[in-house]
Design a protein around this motif. Sequence first.
Motif, short mmCIF file in Angstrom:
data_model
loop_
_atom_site.label_atom_id
_atom_site.label_comp_id
_atom_site.label_asym_id
_atom_site.label_seq_id
_atom_site.Cartn_x
_atom_site.Cartn_y
_atom_site.Cartn_z
N ALA A 270 55.28 -12.58 -7.95
CA ALA A 270 54.27 -13.61 -7.39
C ALA A 270 52.84 -13.34 -8.01
CB ALA A 270 54.32 -13.70 -5.94
N VAL A 271 52.08 -14.48 -8.32
CA VAL A 271 50.73 -14.30 -8.44
C VAL A 271 49.83 -14.78 -7.23
CG1 VAL A 271 48.86 -15.64 -9.90
CG2 VAL A 271 51.16 -14.90 -11.03
N LEU A 272 49.00 -14.18 -7.09
CA LEU A 272 47.94 -14.41 -6.02
C LEU A 272 46.44 -14.83 -6.58
CD1 LEU A 272 50.25 -12.40 -4.85
CD2 LEU A 272 48.77 -11.68 -3.35
N LEU A 273 46.04 -15.89 -6.37
CA LEU A 273 44.69 -16.17 -6.76
C LEU A 273 43.83 -16.26 -5.37
CD1 LEU A 273 45.62 -19.68 -8.77
CD2 LEU A 273 45.27 -17.28 -9.50
N VAL A 274 42.80 -15.33 -5.46
CA VAL A 274 41.88 -15.11 -4.31
C VAL A 274 40.50 -15.60 -4.86
CG1 VAL A 274 41.16 -13.25 -2.90
CG2 VAL A 274 43.47 -13.39 -3.58
N PRO A 275 39.74 -16.43 -3.83
CA PRO A 275 38.57 -16.57 -4.44
C PRO A 275 37.36 -15.42 -4.27
CG PRO A 275 38.90 -17.40 -2.07
CD PRO A 275 40.16 -16.92 -2.53
N LEU A 276 36.48 -15.68 -5.11
CA LEU A 276 35.44 -14.44 -4.97
C LEU A 276 34.56 -14.73 -3.73
CD1 LEU A 276 34.57 -13.85 -8.92
CD2 LEU A 276 35.34 -12.18 -7.18
N ARG A 277 34.21 -13.45 -3.24
CA ARG A 277 33.08 -13.71 -2.12
C ARG A 277 31.62 -13.66 -2.56
NH1 ARG A 277 35.59 -9.25 2.52
NH2 ARG A 277 35.55 -8.11 0.72
N VAL A 278 31.50 -13.48 -3.76
CA VAL A 278 30.09 -13.46 -4.43
C VAL A 278 29.90 -14.63 -5.41
CG1 VAL A 278 29.48 -11.12 -3.85
CG2 VAL A 278 30.61 -11.56 -5.85
N ALA A 279 28.83 -15.32 -5.41
CA ALA A 279 28.65 -16.27 -6.63
C ALA A 279 28.47 -15.71 -7.91
CB ALA A 279 27.63 -17.01 -6.14
N THR A 280 28.83 -16.24 -8.77
CA THR A 280 28.63 -15.97 -10.31
C THR A 280 28.22 -17.20 -10.95
OG1 THR A 280 31.11 -16.35 -10.59
CG2 THR A 280 30.66 -14.16 -10.02
N ASP A 281 27.64 -16.57 -12.09
CA ASP A 281 27.29 -17.71 -13.06
C ASP A 281 28.38 -18.57 -13.45
OD1 ASP A 281 24.51 -16.95 -12.66
OD2 ASP A 281 24.56 -15.55 -14.42
N VAL A 282 29.27 -17.82 -13.96
CA VAL A 282 30.80 -18.55 -14.60
C VAL A 282 31.43 -18.66 -13.30
CG1 VAL A 282 32.70 -18.38 -16.21
CG2 VAL A 282 30.25 -17.55 -16.56
N PRO A 283 32.27 -19.78 -13.16
CA PRO A 283 32.95 -20.02 -12.02
C PRO A 283 34.44 -19.21 -12.32
CG PRO A 283 33.28 -21.96 -13.15
CD PRO A 283 32.19 -21.09 -13.53
N GLN A 284 34.68 -18.26 -11.40
CA GLN A 284 35.86 -17.24 -11.69
C GLN A 284 36.68 -17.15 -10.24
OE1 GLN A 284 33.80 -13.93 -12.83
NE2 GLN A 284 34.46 -14.17 -15.02
N VAL A 285 37.92 -16.68 -10.37
CA VAL A 285 38.70 -16.36 -9.27
C VAL A 285 39.42 -14.98 -9.75
CG1 VAL A 285 39.08 -18.66 -8.51
CG2 VAL A 285 40.80 -17.64 -9.90
N GLN A 286 39.90 -14.24 -8.59
CA GLN A 286 40.66 -13.32 -8.69
C GLN A 286 41.94 -13.52 -8.91
OE1 GLN A 286 39.44 -10.51 -5.57
NE2 GLN A 286 38.19 -9.18 -6.74
N VAL A 287 42.89 -12.34 -9.90
CA VAL A 287 44.13 -12.92 -9.98
C VAL A 287 44.67 -11.42 -9.74
CG1 VAL A 287 46.05 -13.41 -11.80
CG2 VAL A 287 43.90 -14.53 -11.79
N PHE A 288 45.79 -11.36 -8.68
CA PHE A 288 46.54 -10.36 -8.49
C PHE A 288 48.04 -10.72 -8.83
CE2 PHE A 288 43.05 -10.03 -5.74
CZ PHE A 288 42.88 -8.76 -5.73
#
Length: 453
Positions: A270-288
Motif C-alpha cells: 500500500a501507498v499512504l499519502l499524508v498531507p504536511l502539517r507545515v506550509a511549504t513554498d512548493v506544494p508537497q505531500v508525504q509518501v509512505f
Amino acid sequence: MSVSPIFEHELSFSPELATEVLRAVPARAGVVALFGHSSTDRPFLMQSANLRRRLQRLLLPPEGQTKRLNLRDRVARVAWRETGSELESLLLLYRAMRTVFGADEARRKLRLSPPFTVRYAVENRFPRIYVTNHLRRRSLHTTFGPFASRLDAERYREAVEDLFVIRRCFLELHPSPDDPGCIYGEMHKCMAPCQQRCTDAEYHREAERALQFLNTAGQSLAAEHEAERDRASADMLFEQAAAAHARAAKAKSTGAIADALVGPLDRLRAVLLVPLRVATDVPQVQVFLFADGCLRGPELVSVLGVRLAKEQVEVGSSLFAQPRMMAAVALDAPGQHSEASSANAANAAELSPEERMLAVIAKLEDTAGASDTATLGDHLAMLRRWYYRPEKQRAGVLFQPERDAWPVRKLVRAAAKLAAPEPQVQPAPAEGDARSEADPRASVEPVTSSEQQ
C-alpha cells in the motif's frame, strides 16, 4: 546505543539558559529527547504537536504548587526533530525507542500489539479457518488481515464459515464411524470428517474453495454462483436461477464485510499519502510505503504543475465548461520562492507528476523490509492505528495496486487534493453591510427636505 543520530538538532541545557534554549525550539510538531547528566541514563523520549509548548511545561520553573512533571534539574541536553505528520512522529518515536530500550520495551511503551487476522490452517489434515493475532513467517500467505479489532475478524470468519461446509471445531480429529460428532454435522453445516462422512479429497476440495474465497475477497464464489445462475436461466429454470442469484449476492455481501485493506499478509502492499502539517513554498505531500511487512518513509513528492479540475457536478464534463483544463500551467514564477525551492521546482520541471510519484515509490521500495515477525507485527499495528480511524480523523489516503500496478493518476490527483490549501471562509457580513453590498446607493444617506432648502 546512542539515539542522537536520529535527531537533527541538539542543544546543551541548564536551568539558567532555559529561556534561550526554548526560544530555539520550534513551536511545531516533532519528537524530542531529553538527556540526563550521566551518560548511562536513558533519554526521555516523547512526541508532541508543539515542541516548544511541551518543553516549557517540563523545563521552566513550576508556577506554585503543582504535581506536574518537571525535569529542569535533571536535563543536560535537548535533541529534537521536526515531523510533517502524526504518522511520521509515530514512526520516528518507534525507531528511537527501539534503539534506546529495545524492541520489547518500545512495543510496550507505544502499546503496539499485532492486529487480529483470519488464518487458514493449511498444515492441518482437515484445514479450518480461525482468528489469531500470532504471526508466523511460514503461514503469511494464508493469513488475512489486518482487521480493526478481534470482533471484526470474528464476524468475518463466522460469515465465511456459513458459506462452506468445513469444520469449525479446533480439536485434533481421529476419524471414526463411532465418533459422536457435533451439532454442526447434524445441521449439515459441516462435512463431518470426524465421522468419515466424506473422504479427505472431498473435504480438501471444499476447503480449497474457502481459501479461494479469502484470496479473492469473495469474487471466486460469486463468479461460481453467477455462472450457475446464467446456466439455469438459459435452461428456463428460473427458480434455480433466482436461488443462485441470491447465493451470489450473499457471497458478495460476505466479502464486503472485510475492509479493502484485508488480504494475504505476504502480498500486502500500500501507498499512504499524508498531507504536511507545515506550509511549504512548493506544494508537497508525504509518501509512505508498506511492503514486505515494513512501513517505510516518509519521502516528499511535489505536486507542482498539477491543476485540479472542478467537480463535474458543478461545471459538467465538457471542455466548453472547463476550458482551463487544457491550458498550460507554469511550474514556478520568477522570484517567488527561495533558492532551494527554485531548485526543487527546476528538478520537478524535468519530470511529469506521474514520473515523480513513481520515482518516490521506487526509492521507498529499495529500503529493507521487516526482519522478523515481531517487527512485522509492530509495523502492522502502526498501519492499523493510522488506517482504522474515522475518516474525519484520519489524515491522508491509502492506495493499493490495481492489476499489479500502482494507480499513478489516482495517486497524483489525491496528492494534489491533499496539498491544496484549504479554502478561506469569509466572515458573514453584518446586516448593514449586506444591505450596502446588495444596493450601492444604500450607503448614501437620503437628503431631507430641510437640507434641500
